[in-house]
Design a protein around this motif. Structure first.
Motif, PDB file in Angstrom:
ATOM      1  N   UNK A  86      22.395  55.237 -23.428  1.00 48.90           N
ATOM      2  CA  UNK A  86      21.173  55.894 -23.892  1.00 48.90           C
ATOM      3  C   UNK A  86      21.258  57.397 -23.669  1.00 48.90           C
ATOM      4  N   UNK A  87      20.391  58.095 -24.351  1.00 44.71           N
ATOM      5  CA  UNK A  87      20.219  59.539 -24.175  1.00 44.71           C
ATOM      6  C   UNK A  87      21.557  60.284 -24.261  1.00 44.71           C
ATOM      7  N   UNK A  88      21.846  61.151 -23.306  1.00 45.96           N
ATOM      8  CA  UNK A  88      23.044  61.991 -23.396  1.00 45.96           C
ATOM      9  C   UNK A  88      24.339  61.190 -23.229  1.00 45.96           C
ATOM     10  N   UNK A  89      24.267  59.970 -22.687  1.00 48.16           N
ATOM     11  CA  UNK A  89      25.482  59.166 -22.531  1.00 48.16           C
ATOM     12  C   UNK A  89      25.821  58.364 -23.782  1.00 48.16           C
ATOM     13  N   UNK A  90      24.945  58.357 -24.770  1.00 51.55           N
ATOM     14  CA  UNK A  90      25.267  57.732 -26.052  1.00 51.55           C
ATOM     15  C   UNK A  90      26.059  58.759 -26.858  1.00 51.55           C
ATOM     16  N   UNK A  91      27.353  58.523 -27.003  1.00 47.58           N
ATOM     17  CA  UNK A  91      28.224  59.514 -27.625  1.00 47.58           C
ATOM     18  C   UNK A  91      28.457  59.267 -29.110  1.00 47.58           C
ATOM     19  N   UNK A  92      28.261  58.050 -29.575  1.00 44.49           N
ATOM     20  CA  UNK A  92      28.491  57.735 -30.989  1.00 44.49           C
ATOM     21  C   UNK A  92      27.331  58.230 -31.836  1.00 44.49           C
ATOM     22  N   UNK A  93      27.652  58.740 -33.008  1.00 49.96           N
ATOM     23  CA  UNK A  93      26.614  59.185 -33.935  1.00 49.96           C
ATOM     24  C   UNK A  93      26.227  58.109 -34.933  1.00 49.96           C
ATOM     25  N   UNK A  94      27.194  57.274 -35.305  1.00 50.52           N
ATOM     26  CA  UNK A  94      26.871  56.239 -36.297  1.00 50.52           C
ATOM     27  C   UNK A  94      27.961  55.167 -36.334  1.00 50.52           C
ATOM     28  N   UNK A  95      27.566  54.005 -36.818  1.00 51.98           N
ATOM     29  CA  UNK A  95      28.490  52.923 -37.147  1.00 51.98           C
ATOM     30  C   UNK A  95      28.593  52.945 -38.670  1.00 51.98           C
ATOM     31  N   UNK A  96      29.802  53.111 -39.196  1.00 48.00           N
ATOM     32  CA  UNK A  96      29.955  53.250 -40.642  1.00 48.00           C
ATOM     33  C   UNK A  96      30.506  51.992 -41.305  1.00 48.00           C
ATOM     34  N   UNK A  97      31.126  51.116 -40.525  1.00 45.05           N
ATOM     35  CA  UNK A  97      31.673  49.892 -41.106  1.00 45.05           C
ATOM     36  C   UNK A  97      31.931  48.888 -39.992  1.00 45.05           C
ATOM     37  N   UNK A  98      31.760  47.616 -40.321  1.00 46.96           N
ATOM     38  CA  UNK A  98      32.174  46.570 -39.401  1.00 46.96           C
ATOM     39  C   UNK A  98      32.474  45.309 -40.178  1.00 46.96           C
ATOM     40  N   UNK A  99      33.322  44.487 -39.590  1.00 49.97           N
ATOM     41  CA  UNK A  99      33.731  43.206 -40.152  1.00 49.97           C
ATOM     42  C   UNK A  99      33.711  42.227 -38.990  1.00 49.97           C
ATOM     43  N   UNK A 100      32.628  41.462 -38.882  1.00 49.15           N
ATOM     44  CA  UNK A 100      32.474  40.559 -37.742  1.00 49.15           C
ATOM     45  C   UNK A 100      33.458  39.398 -37.804  1.00 49.15           C
ATOM     46  N   UNK A 101      33.807  38.970 -39.000  1.00 47.47           N
ATOM     47  CA  UNK A 101      34.748  37.861 -39.142  1.00 47.47           C
ATOM     48  C   UNK A 101      36.110  38.222 -38.554  1.00 47.47           C
ATOM     49  N   UNK A 102      36.510  39.471 -38.717  1.00 43.08           N
ATOM     50  CA  UNK A 102      37.796  39.931 -38.194  1.00 43.08           C
ATOM     51  C   UNK A 102      37.661  40.800 -36.949  1.00 43.08           C
TER      52      UNK A 102
END
Length: 156
Positions: A16-32
């Motif tokens: 959370x807050x300043x320790x959240x370093x990622x800006x976004x999730x752009x793609x994922x494939x849960x099956x793989x």
């Protein structure tokens, strides 16, 4: 899939807050069991170093770890809407980087892919791309547990 950005990304990670370093999730494939996230480096980053005009490359390990946590969070939220399990990094192997830092003003793509799972032990291949090429790679070994006390019980 729809891109997951701040502030919604907080629903998938324990950071959370300043320790959240990622800006976004752009793609994922849960099956793989794969995910791609992004970080936009700026002078406001928690780990920004003016003498490097960027973020030290060793912070790439935390980008990888948070991307692994995001993959777990997306999988759990998508399948059951439960709370994601707690993950602990057990080791990092073959961390290699061709850059001393990630320059401010750049977009980083962090790719994580599960290559092995046995019970709660999971291994990921990770890579960070800058501009058009991969600049940092590592293999991350982790363990997923329901709680910290469960982990302590497994270690006894």
């Amino acid at each position: 899939m729809e891109m997951i950005e701040r502030p919604e990304i907080q629903n998938y990670l324990p950071h959370k807050d300043s320790m959240l370093l990622l800006d976004r999730i752009v793609d994922y494939d849960l099956e793989n069991s794969r995910l791609v996230s992004e970080v936009d480096t700026t002078e406001r980053d928690l780990f920004y170093r003016p003498e490097m005009n960027g973020v030290p490359a060793w912070v790439g390990f935390e980008y990888m770890a948070q991307s692994i946590a995001a993959l777990s969070g997306v999988a759990v939220r998508t399948r059951s809407n439960d709370e994601p399990k707690i993950g602990f990094i057990m080791s990092i192997r073959a961390f290699k980087t061709s850059v001393p830092s990630y320059p401010a003003g750049k977009n980083l793509k962090i790719s994580v892919s599960q290559i092995f799972r046995e019970d709660s032990v999971v291994v990921f291949e990770c890579a960070i791309s800058l501009d058009t090429g991969v600049v940092t790679t590592a293999t991350v070994n982790a363990i997923e547990v329901d709680s910290v006390s469960a982990l302590l019980g497994e270690l006894k």
